[in-house]
Design a protein around this motif. Structure first.
Motif, PDB file in Angstrom:
ATOM      1  N   ARG A  39     107.802  38.175  13.478  1.00 35.89           N
ATOM      2  CA  ARG A  39     106.374  38.106  13.232  1.00 35.89           C
ATOM      3  C   ARG A  39     105.820  39.508  12.968  1.00 35.89           C
ATOM      4  O   ARG A  39     106.124  40.441  13.694  1.00 35.89           O
ATOM      5  CB  ARG A  39     105.674  37.498  14.451  1.00 35.89           C
ATOM      6  N   SER A  40     105.047  39.644  11.929  1.00 37.56           N
ATOM      7  CA  SER A  40     104.388  40.916  11.646  1.00 37.56           C
ATOM      8  C   SER A  40     103.045  40.633  11.007  1.00 37.56           C
ATOM      9  O   SER A  40     102.823  39.560  10.460  1.00 37.56           O
ATOM     10  CB  SER A  40     105.240  41.789  10.710  1.00 37.56           C
ATOM     11  N   ASN A  41     102.159  41.589  11.057  1.00 36.99           N
ATOM     12  CA  ASN A  41     100.823  41.402  10.492  1.00 36.99           C
ATOM     13  C   ASN A  41     100.798  41.809   9.031  1.00 36.99           C
ATOM     14  O   ASN A  41     101.416  42.794   8.641  1.00 36.99           O
ATOM     15  CB  ASN A  41      99.789  42.244  11.255  1.00 36.99           C
ATOM     16  N   ALA A  42     100.075  41.026   8.232  1.00 35.63           N
ATOM     17  CA  ALA A  42      99.858  41.424   6.843  1.00 35.63           C
ATOM     18  C   ALA A  42      98.953  42.637   6.812  1.00 35.63           C
ATOM     19  O   ALA A  42      97.990  42.725   7.534  1.00 35.63           O
ATOM     20  CB  ALA A  42      99.211  40.276   6.060  1.00 35.63           C
ATOM     21  N   ARG A  43      99.285  43.594   5.946  1.00 40.15           N
ATOM     22  CA  ARG A  43      98.510  44.827   5.911  1.00 40.15           C
ATOM     23  C   ARG A  43      97.249  44.690   5.077  1.00 40.15           C
ATOM     24  O   ARG A  43      96.260  45.358   5.330  1.00 40.15           O
ATOM     25  CB  ARG A  43      99.363  45.951   5.329  1.00 40.15           C
ATOM     26  N   ALA A  44      97.336  43.856   4.021  1.00 37.72           N
ATOM     27  CA  ALA A  44      96.233  43.839   3.067  1.00 37.72           C
ATOM     28  C   ALA A  44      95.091  42.980   3.568  1.00 37.72           C
ATOM     29  O   ALA A  44      95.275  42.018   4.291  1.00 37.72           O
ATOM     30  CB  ALA A  44      96.731  43.296   1.720  1.00 37.72           C
ATOM     31  N   ARG A  45      93.895  43.349   3.167  1.00 41.35           N
ATOM     32  CA  ARG A  45      92.711  42.555   3.461  1.00 41.35           C
ATOM     33  C   ARG A  45      92.175  42.030   2.142  1.00 41.35           C
ATOM     34  O   ARG A  45      91.961  42.791   1.203  1.00 41.35           O
ATOM     35  CB  ARG A  45      91.644  43.404   4.149  1.00 41.35           C
ATOM     36  N   PRO A  46      91.952  40.713   2.018  1.00 40.52           N
ATOM     37  CA  PRO A  46      91.402  40.177   0.778  1.00 40.52           C
ATOM     38  C   PRO A  46      90.067  40.822   0.466  1.00 40.52           C
ATOM     39  O   PRO A  46      89.256  41.036   1.359  1.00 40.52           O
ATOM     40  CB  PRO A  46      91.230  38.682   1.078  1.00 40.52           C
ATOM     41  N   GLY A  56      97.960  46.019  -6.961  1.00 38.78           N
ATOM     42  CA  GLY A  56      98.601  47.081  -6.203  1.00 38.78           C
ATOM     43  C   GLY A  56      98.268  47.088  -4.730  1.00 38.78           C
ATOM     44  O   GLY A  56      98.859  47.867  -3.965  1.00 38.78           O
ATOM     45  N   GLU A  57      97.341  46.241  -4.287  1.00 36.06           N
ATOM     46  CA  GLU A  57      96.987  46.197  -2.874  1.00 36.06           C
ATOM     47  C   GLU A  57      98.068  45.462  -2.089  1.00 36.06           C
ATOM     48  O   GLU A  57      98.586  44.436  -2.537  1.00 36.06           O
ATOM     49  CB  GLU A  57      95.649  45.479  -2.702  1.00 36.06           C
ATOM     50  N   GLU A  58      98.426  46.016  -0.930  1.00 37.81           N
ATOM     51  CA  GLU A  58      99.501  45.423  -0.149  1.00 37.81           C
ATOM     52  C   GLU A  58      99.095  44.049   0.360  1.00 37.81           C
ATOM     53  O   GLU A  58      98.043  43.874   0.971  1.00 37.81           O
ATOM     54  CB  GLU A  58      99.869  46.341   1.020  1.00 37.81           C
ATOM     55  N   VAL A  59      99.962  43.086   0.088  1.00 37.45           N
ATOM     56  CA  VAL A  59      99.710  41.705   0.485  1.00 37.45           C
ATOM     57  C   VAL A  59     100.313  41.412   1.854  1.00 37.45           C
ATOM     58  O   VAL A  59      99.741  40.700   2.675  1.00 37.45           O
ATOM     59  CB  VAL A  59     100.280  40.746  -0.578  1.00 37.45           C
ATOM     60  N   GLY A  60     101.471  41.960   2.122  1.00 36.21           N
ATOM     61  CA  GLY A  60     102.179  41.716   3.375  1.00 36.21           C
ATOM     62  C   GLY A  60     103.509  42.439   3.373  1.00 36.21           C
ATOM     63  O   GLY A  60     103.718  43.369   2.592  1.00 36.21           O
ATOM     64  N   ALA A  63     106.588  46.752   2.333  1.00 38.07           N
ATOM     65  CA  ALA A  63     105.338  46.146   1.899  1.00 38.07           C
ATOM     66  C   ALA A  63     105.468  45.661   0.457  1.00 38.07           C
ATOM     67  O   ALA A  63     106.191  46.250  -0.355  1.00 38.07           O
ATOM     68  CB  ALA A  63     104.193  47.146   2.021  1.00 38.07           C
ATOM     69  N   VAL A  64     104.758  44.585   0.153  1.00 40.78           N
ATOM     70  CA  VAL A  64     104.797  44.020  -1.194  1.00 40.78           C
ATOM     71  C   VAL A  64     103.382  43.899  -1.739  1.00 40.78           C
ATOM     72  O   VAL A  64     102.409  43.766  -0.984  1.00 40.78           O
ATOM     73  CB  VAL A  64     105.494  42.647  -1.216  1.00 40.78           C
ATOM     74  N   ALA A  65     103.277  43.948  -3.068  1.00 40.32           N
ATOM     75  CA  ALA A  65     101.982  43.856  -3.737  1.00 40.32           C
ATOM     76  C   ALA A  65     102.196  43.219  -5.105  1.00 40.32           C
ATOM     77  O   ALA A  65     103.307  43.175  -5.634  1.00 40.32           O
ATOM     78  CB  ALA A  65     101.359  45.241  -3.893  1.00 40.32           C
ATOM     79  N   SER A 103     108.052  45.300  -4.421  1.00 42.07           N
ATOM     80  CA  SER A 103     108.105  46.266  -3.324  1.00 42.07           C
ATOM     81  C   SER A 103     107.260  47.483  -3.677  1.00 42.07           C
ATOM     82  O   SER A 103     107.243  47.940  -4.822  1.00 42.07           O
ATOM     83  CB  SER A 103     109.554  46.678  -3.059  1.00 42.07           C
ATOM     84  N   THR A 104     106.577  48.026  -2.678  1.00 42.72           N
ATOM     85  CA  THR A 104     105.711  49.191  -2.923  1.00 42.72           C
ATOM     86  C   THR A 104     106.407  50.507  -2.610  1.00 42.72           C
ATOM     87  O   THR A 104     105.844  51.576  -2.856  1.00 42.72           O
ATOM     88  CB  THR A 104     104.433  49.083  -2.079  1.00 42.72           C
ATOM     89  N   ALA A 105     107.608  50.446  -2.052  1.00 45.08           N
ATOM     90  CA  ALA A 105     108.325  51.672  -1.675  1.00 45.08           C
ATOM     91  C   ALA A 105     109.817  51.410  -1.727  1.00 45.08           C
ATOM     92  O   ALA A 105     110.273  50.268  -1.795  1.00 45.08           O
ATOM     93  CB  ALA A 105     107.910  52.122  -0.276  1.00 45.08           C
TER      94      ALA A 105
END
Length: 410
Positions: free
Chosen positions: A3-10, A303-307, A320-322, A378-380
């Motif tokens: 379990r992990s938190n999504a980083r991006a905020r809609p 480009g905003e991180e989705v999770g 992280a993915v976007a 992937s963002t990185a």
């Protein structure tokens, strides 16, 4: 379960509540649950007399309406969209040119030309016709003679070409479509679905814009015979620019159409109707309703991180993915529908991972309807981890596998 938190905020949802969580399940997929309440009013439904119908937004892939869209239907002349798609791909690959010519065989002339009594380009027996003219004969005049000439010119026979049509359908992810001829004339094994006709049409529009334009041509003259485009939407001044009608007794009247209004393109498919007037009326009603009743809402900027996606054997446990494009969904105005978004992938992802690598898909559902399906990147970079890190991940995966098998027995 990881379990992990999504980083991006809609973004762009000032009046909506937002909840996001990222789950790595035993079924080797990650889910991002995004719940959006979009107002108090109940969404209004839409009714159509078409036995089979679907309406999709091209930019997002969102299904705005569907009715028996996965039931098998005989495509009739709507099969010519695939005939054109195979021909267009030959042109795109450089194997054919618009100025190349195909001959009109006796088979094409008798089976699809003037003697047949069906829709025809009226190409003359034994003549040679440029491909650019055959395209117009197929998509404007619905010419069976033009379709057979293309089939014979590309594959040697219509049977061989029909096999290419079905093969191309599978390459495009159309799993239910089977083609037995290039014309759409009745055949007990020739089947497709409203959904797959819409997907095929979207492929043609997006992949061959320079050739798709012929679908919107209002008339074409060949052999001194002028014929109007058989698609009734073209003349309705609603932004329609394609695609095809179809009718055989087995299937009733059908239509695949596409129109653009205010930079939004929709594709509509209706099938199984009793009259040509009915198919025109129902197709237009669906398009009008779609353009009028839906609005785009932003979930994530480009480009905003989705999770996050879990990585196996890497120096980091996740990446992280976007999306590369803005993530928008179409919502019915005044709707209180709930959106659920999932990051789906076969995982965990094995290191190394390159930045910008396609690693997952974002799938958003609105009730029982898929509203969006986009690739995530992937963002990185994630390099391979140390031996101890890889060993630890191996133990984790072993535990996940044992748990999966245990659950399967319950």
């Amino acid at each position: 379960m990881w379990r992990s938190n999504a980083r991006a905020r809609p973004t762009g949802w000032a009046s909506a509540r937002r909840v996001a969580a990222c789950l790595y399940s035993l079924a080797t997929r990650v889910s991002l649950a995004l719940v959006v309440l979009a107002g108090a009013a109940q969404a209004q439904g839409f009714q159509t007399s078409a036995p089979h119908a679907i309406l999709i937004d091209v930019a997002t892939g969102a299904v705005l309406f569907e009715k028996a869209a996965d039931d098998p239907i005989a495509p009739a002349s709507m099969a010519k969209i695939m005939t054109a798609a195979v021909l267009f791909e030959e042109i795109r690959q450089g194997r054919l040119k618009l100025d190349d010519e195909f001959g009109i065989s006796e088979n094409a002339w008798r089976k699809g030309g003037a003697p047949s009594g069906g829709s025809a380009m009226f190409a003359q027996l034994g003549s040679r016709v440029k491909i650019v003219d055959l395209i117009q004969g197929i998509v404007v005049q619905s010419g069976n003679d033009a379709s057979i000439a293309v089939a014979e010119g590309i594959a040697g026979s219509e049977d061989n070409f029909a096999n290419l049509m079905t093969k191309r359908a599978r390459e495009l992810g159309l799993t239910k479509s089977v083609f037995r001829n290039a014309t759409g004339l009745g055949h007990p094994e020739q089947k497709t679905t409203a959904r797959e006709l819409a997907k095929l049409s979207q492929h043609v529009i997006e992949t061959y814009p320079d050739l798709y334009k012929y679908f919107g041509q209002r008339e074409f003259t060949w052999n001194k015979i002028r014929q109007q485009n058989r698609n009734p939407l073209i003349a309705m001044d609603i932004g329609a620019d394609g695609l095809k009608t179809g009718y055989i007794e087995e299937s009733g009247y059908g239509l695949v159409g596409s129109a653009v209004q205010n930079d939004q393109r929709l594709i509509v498919v209706v099938a199984g109707l009793k009259t040509a007037r009915d198919r025109a009326t129902e197709a237009r009603k669906l398009l009008d309703w779609g353009f009028r009743s839906f609005e785009a809402r932003m979930l994530f900027a480009a480009g905003e991180e989705v999770g996050d996606v879990r990585v196996y054997g890497g120096e980091k446990g996740s990446v992280a993915v976007a999306a590369k494009v803005p993530v928008k969904v179409l919502m019915q105005r005044g709707s209180s529908e709930k959106l659920v978004a999932r990051i789906v992938y076969m995982g965990p992802l094995r290191a190394p991972v390159e930045p910008g690598q396609e690693v997952a898909r974002l799938r958003v559902t609105r009730g029982d309807t898929q509203a969006l399906d986009l690739p995530l990147y992937s963002t990185a970079a994630v390099a391979r981890g140390s031996l101890s890190q890889r060993a630890f991940d191996g133990l984790i995966e072993l535990g996940v596998g044992l748990a999966r098998r245990a659950f399967a027995k319950i």
